[in-house]
Design a protein around this motif. Structure first.
Motif, short mmCIF file in Angstrom:
data_model
loop_
_atom_site.label_atom_id
_atom_site.label_comp_id
_atom_site.label_asym_id
_atom_site.label_seq_id
_atom_site.Cartn_x
_atom_site.Cartn_y
_atom_site.Cartn_z
N PRO A 100 0.83 -1.21 0.00
CA PRO A 100 0.00 0.00 0.00
C PRO A 100 0.86 1.26 0.00
O PRO A 100 1.81 1.38 0.79
N MET A 101 0.54 2.19 -0.91
CA MET A 101 1.24 3.47 -0.97
C MET A 101 0.41 4.60 -0.37
O MET A 101 0.95 5.52 0.23
N ALA A 102 -0.90 4.55 -0.62
CA ALA A 102 -1.76 5.64 -0.17
C ALA A 102 -3.19 5.15 -0.06
O ALA A 102 -3.59 4.18 -0.73
N GLN A 103 -3.95 5.82 0.78
CA GLN A 103 -5.38 5.50 0.88
C GLN A 103 -6.13 6.73 1.38
O GLN A 103 -5.56 7.61 2.03
N THR A 104 -7.39 6.78 1.03
CA THR A 104 -8.27 7.81 1.57
C THR A 104 -9.57 7.14 1.98
O THR A 104 -10.04 6.20 1.31
N MET A 105 -10.14 7.59 3.09
CA MET A 105 -11.30 6.91 3.64
C MET A 105 -12.39 7.90 4.05
O MET A 105 -12.09 9.01 4.51
N GLY A 106 -13.62 7.50 3.85
CA GLY A 106 -14.75 8.33 4.25
C GLY A 106 -15.95 7.46 4.55
O GLY A 106 -15.84 6.26 4.81
N TYR A 107 -17.12 8.09 4.49
CA TYR A 107 -18.36 7.43 4.84
C TYR A 107 -19.38 7.77 3.78
O TYR A 107 -19.55 8.94 3.43
N TYR A 108 -20.07 6.75 3.23
CA TYR A 108 -21.05 7.03 2.19
C TYR A 108 -22.46 7.06 2.79
O TYR A 108 -22.87 6.14 3.49
N SER A 109 -23.17 8.11 2.49
CA SER A 109 -24.59 8.21 2.85
C SER A 109 -25.30 9.00 1.76
O SER A 109 -24.66 9.55 0.86
N HIS A 110 -26.63 9.00 1.82
CA HIS A 110 -27.41 9.72 0.82
C HIS A 110 -28.72 10.17 1.46
O HIS A 110 -29.33 9.41 2.21
N PRO A 111 -29.15 11.42 1.18
CA PRO A 111 -30.38 11.92 1.83
C PRO A 111 -31.62 11.11 1.50
O PRO A 111 -32.55 11.07 2.30
N GLN A 112 -31.65 10.46 0.33
CA GLN A 112 -32.79 9.60 -0.03
C GLN A 112 -32.48 8.11 0.19
O GLN A 112 -33.21 7.24 -0.27
N ASN A 113 -31.36 7.83 0.88
CA ASN A 113 -31.00 6.45 1.20
C ASN A 113 -30.81 5.60 -0.06
O ASN A 113 -31.20 4.43 -0.10
N LEU A 114 -30.21 6.18 -1.09
CA LEU A 114 -30.01 5.49 -2.36
C LEU A 114 -28.57 4.99 -2.49
O LEU A 114 -27.65 5.59 -1.94
#
Length: 264
Positions: free
Chosen positions: A144-158
């Motif tokens: 592994p050289m690099a990574q980025t992380m987050g959280y997926y959500s959607h206002p209409q739950n799609l």
């Protein structure tokens, strides 16, 4: 005269019909512009079709929605803890404050460049001359050289598309002969039951030419998602790579980057 005009109109109408007059029905594909060249996006957890001879269930709506997490590789004001910027004329060195040859650049929250080297450089006037160098340990495999992380959500739950991209090259390096070539792997992953699971992967041959590579995957709401870039190592040499961009679009954030990256 009236009869002649009516006959002419009739012929014109028949000609238009035979040649395929424009239809009033919109048959455009709203997803046609989506780039799936690296990995075909698909819904892996949707219920199956109607079965029993019935019609297939329509696919779920695919949306592009979210926030772009762009690792601030060349922002001296946003260097992570333990990294220093030493100004030199119109640019400067980016290196570990403790003088080490390489270290991890960790913006916290899973946003990281591993094995970053003190040979990295920021050019404030001509961005093209900037470079962030990683120096992988000598090993026969992908690191592994690099990574980025987050959280997926959607206002209409799609469900939605999450896309990761990286801009990099493998430089010519002594004592390797000739023009440098190597390989990288890209992965978009979600966390399921505490384990990171691949949703899309890509294996790419690279050269000493600077290029952008990306892939995307469909993910469901309320999941942690990360984009990982790995480089091919060599058992007889510490391979070096140059990075310019590591980013992920479609997350609803986590970043903060010590308060300059918003979200959280």
């Amino acid at each position: 005269m009236k009869t002649f005009i009516q006959s002419l109109c009739t012929l014109l109408f028949l000609g238009a019909t035979a040649c395929g007059a424009p239809s009033s029905t919109d048959v455009s594909d709203p997803g046609a512009s989506l780039d799936t060249t690296e990995q075909q996006a698909r819904c892996e957890t949707c219920p199956g079709g109607g079965g029993g001879g019935g019609e297939e269930d329509p696919p779920p709506p695919i949306v592009v929605h979210g926030y772009e997490i762009d690792l601030p590789l060349f922002r001296p004001s946003m260097l992570p803890a333990g990294w220093c910027y030493v100004y030199v004329e119109a640019g400067g060195h980016i290196w570990p404050c403790n003088g080490a040859g390489k270290a991890t650049m960790d913006w916290l929250g899973g946003n990281t460049v591993f094995h970053a080297s003190r040979d990295s450089w920021y050019q404030e006037e001509i961005f093209y001359y900037s470079r962030l160098m990683t120096q992988l340990p000598a090993t026969d495999g992908f690191v592994p050289m690099a990574q980025t992380m987050g959280y997926y959500s959607h206002p209409q739950n799609l469900p939605g598309l999450v896309r990761g991209s990286v801009e990099l090259l493998v430089p010519n390096q002594w004592p390797l002969p000739g023009a440098a070539t190597s390989e990288i792997t890209l992965a978009l992953q979600v966390q399921e039951n505490g384990v990171w699971v691949n949703k899309a992967t890509s294996h790419i041959a690279i050269t000493n030419l600077r290029q952008m590579h990306e892939l995307q995957a469909v993910v469901y709401p309320n999941q942690e998602v990360r984009f990982v870039v790995s480089g091919k190592g060599r058992a007889d040499h510490e391979m070096r790579y140059l990075l310019w961009k590591v980013r992920m679009f479609g997350a609803q954030c986590y970043p903060d980057f010590a308060n300059g990256g918003a979200c959280l």
